[in-house]
Every structure is written in structure tokens, then in C-alpha cells.
Design an enzyme around this catalytic site. Structure first.
Site, short mmCIF file in Angstrom:
data_model
loop_
_atom_site.label_atom_id
_atom_site.label_comp_id
_atom_site.label_asym_id
_atom_site.label_seq_id
_atom_site.Cartn_x
_atom_site.Cartn_y
_atom_site.Cartn_z
N HIS A 64 0.78 -1.21 0.14
CA HIS A 64 0.04 -0.09 0.11
C HIS A 64 0.74 1.37 -0.09
O HIS A 64 0.48 2.33 -0.52
CB HIS A 64 -1.01 0.04 1.39
CG HIS A 64 -2.22 -0.85 0.93
ND1 HIS A 64 -3.26 -0.34 1.39
CD2 HIS A 64 -2.29 -2.19 0.35
CE1 HIS A 64 -4.28 -1.39 0.88
NE2 HIS A 64 -3.78 -2.28 0.52
N ASP A 65 1.99 0.95 0.57
CA ASP A 65 2.89 2.23 0.49
C ASP A 65 3.53 2.64 -1.05
O ASP A 65 3.46 3.66 -1.29
CB ASP A 65 3.96 2.27 1.45
CG ASP A 65 4.96 3.40 1.61
OD1 ASP A 65 4.46 4.57 1.76
OD2 ASP A 65 6.15 3.34 1.61
N ASP A 246 4.05 -19.93 1.55
CA ASP A 246 4.34 -20.95 0.49
C ASP A 246 3.38 -20.76 -0.64
O ASP A 246 2.70 -19.93 -0.76
CB ASP A 246 4.30 -22.43 1.19
CG ASP A 246 2.76 -22.71 1.91
OD1 ASP A 246 1.70 -21.95 1.33
OD2 ASP A 246 2.40 -23.71 2.83
#
Length: 321
Positions: A64-65, A246
Site C-alpha cells: 500500500h505504501d 508457501d
């Protein structure tokens, strides 16, 4: 021949990380703050020991940054009585882990004042949390600086109902490709989703009055029970190994067990189904691609050199005369 291979790798690296890669570098703090990465790693390990969901939280924060104004820690700025910030935008309401970034910053400021950026802290903390969850261990270049702007008006992130083509187009706008898009969405293997993001798939998909036919009926029934609870409950996006990094996420969506609509569409869309099959078949291949993609993501529109600043408090811009 060995030298030629090395040269080819350097050329490829430059093509992948054009200008940013040239200014970021591995071990950027080796002289200015030699303990920086150790401090980050130790504090992330402590938090992970108490809360294994911190991996998903940091991955979400990093994404989001970086996808809003680049990887400049603009997401960390608090809203004040006179100024709103990215945190106040709807897509960021559920972002968490800011207290861990604060804790890391406090120790780094005590050790090396005004040296390590908040943007680098987010990148390093995310890297360390992925490894702790069973994901790959990898190196990341550092040297980012913190941004001077944080506005909710800049937040335009794709939602869970976006089409696959729309999602790929969003990644391409940041100079990333379909491999990057699918690999990074594979981080949902440790994520959770609020019921409000997929409720319509359970009972009234696109106004049909029926569940989404692309969702396994057993899963839909289980999620209906979960979502009957109050306060917009959450569920794991990977119903198999939700706390392990994973390739189980890809196995799940290939079996119609994707929780979010976009996740499920990845398994059937022509542009991505082949990649989903490759990542499902080979966990090592998925992890290698994930490393390439998240390192590339970490170079989006970074500030380096004399641009931006090194914040003393990740939640606020430095005071200026």
C-alpha cells in the site's frame, strides 16, 4: 564465459531497476549504521514470536505504501487536526503494524540518529517477516528516503473485484508485469480478508440470488457461517496453510477455493492461469519469482540522494524552519 554471465546479469538488473537500482544498494548502512539490519531483524523476530500474522500486515503495508507515490513511507504519516493523510483513505483502514515500525525507528534513532529512513524500515521489516513465515530469505537494496507528501487523494488501489486485466494494467502502470502481479498476489497465502469484501459471492453473486458458481460450495457454506458473526469478521485467504508463506494459495485457487473474486479469477483468466499452474507445481519457482517481484516493487518511484528526508518519527514529517 563466467564473466559474460556476470555481465549479462548486471545488464538485466539495470533493465529491471533502471535509475532507482543504480542509487539504491545492498548494505547502504554498512558504515553509517552497521547494526541497522540486525536491529530490524531482531525486533521483527520478537513480534513474530507473539503474532505470526505480522507477516501479512507488513506485506500489506509495503504494498500500500509503494503503490501510492512510491516506496516513501507516506502511508505512515498520521492525520492531524489540520491535515489528512493516506491513512485516512478507505483502502488503508485495515493496514496495521505501525507500532512495530515505531518500535524499530525508536531503537534506530537511539543507535544512529537521523540515518535510517522509515521507507527502508518497512522494506527490511517486510523482508524479515517473510523469511520467518517460511518464505525465502533475500537481500534488498536500501538507501530510500522518506517522502514529504501524504494525501488520501493519492490513494487509488485496486479492489478485490477488479478484473485480471485491470489488475495487470495497474501493475504495468508501475513498470511491473504479469509475473510480478501473480507472484505478489501470491502473498495472499498469509493474508486475511474481511467478509464485506466477498460477502456477495456467498449468497447473491451479481444479483443472481445464488452463490458464486466459481467458489467451492463447501467453502461457501463455511464462509457463510463465519460471516454471520458481528463486526465484519475475517477469514484466511489461504484455507490450507494460512500462516505459512508457501504456494498453497495457488493450489487453493486451482480448486475453486479462492476467497476474493480477483484471486479466484487468476486461476482461470487466460493471462494468468498458466502462471498459477506453474507456481502451484513448483514452490521453489514461486519463491524465486516472488523475490524478484518484491525487490522490484521496492524500487517504485523511490526518493534517493538529497530528495525527501530522513524522518525522526515515522508518523510525522520533520519540522522545518
Amino acid at each position: 564465459m563466467k564473466g559474460a554471465h556476470k555481465f549479462s546479469f548486471l545488464v538485466l538488473s539495470f533493465l529491471i531497476f533502471p535509475i532507482a537500482f543504480a542509487q539504491l544498494r545492498i548494505g547502504f548502512y554498512s558504515r553509517s549504521c552497521p547494526q541497522a539490519e540486525t536491529i530490524v531483524r531482531d525486533l521483527v523476530r520478537q513480534r513474530f514470536g507473539r503474532d505470526r500474522t505480522i507477516t501479512a500486515a507488513l506485506l500489506r503495508m509495503h504494498f500500500h505504501d509503494c503503490f501510492v507515490r512510491g516506496c516513501d513511507a507516506s502511508l505512515l504519516i498520521d492525520t492531524t487536526s489540520t491535515r489528512t493523510s493516506e491513512k485516512s483513505a478507505g483502502p488503508n483502514f485495515s493496514v496495521r503494524g505501525f507500532d512495530l515500525i515505531d518500535q524499530i525507528k525508536t531503537q534506530l534513532e537511539a543507535q544512529c540518529p537521523s540515518t535510517v529512513s522509515c521507507a527502508d524500515i518497512v522494506t527490511l521489516a517486510t523482508r524479515d517477516s517473510v523469511a520467518l513465515a517460511g518464505g525465502p530469505s533475500y537481500t534488498v537494496p536500501t538507501g530510500r528516503r522518506d517522502g514529504l507528501v501524504s494525501s488520501p487523494l493519492d490513494v487509488n488501489l485496486p479492489g478485490p473485484t477488479i478484473s485480471v486485466d485491470g489488475a495487470i494494467g495497474f501493475f504495468k502502470s508501475k513498470r511491473m508485469n504479469s509475473f510480478d502481479a501473480v507472484a505478489l498476489l501470491g502473498a495472499h497465502t498469509v493474508g486475511v480478508g474481511h467478509c464485506s469484501l466477498f460477502q456477495d459471492r456467498l449468497t447473491n453473486f451479481q444479483g443472481t440470488g445464488r452463490p458464486d458458481p466459481s467458489m467451492d460450495p463447501v467453502l461457501a457454506a463455511r464462509l457463510r457461517s463465519t460471516c454471520a458473526g458481528p463486526n465484519d469478521p475475517t477469514t484466511a485467504l489461504d484455507q490450507g496453510t494460512p500462516l505459512v508463506f508457501d504456494n498453497m494459495f495457488f493450489k487453493q485457487i486451482r480448486r475453486k477455493r479462492g476467497v476474493l473474486q480477483l484471486d479466484q479469477r487468476l486461476a482461470t483468466a487466460g493471462a494468468t492461469r498458466g502462471l498459477v499452474a506453474l507456481f502451484e507445481a513448483n514452490n521453489a519457482f514461486f519463491k524465486r519469482q516472488f523475490v524478484k517481484s518484491i525487490v522490484k516493487m521496492g524500487t517504485i518511484e523511490v526518493l534517493t540522494g538529497q530528495s525527501g528526508e530522513i524522518r525522526k518519527n515515522c508518523r510525522a514529517f520533520n519540522r522545518r524552519a
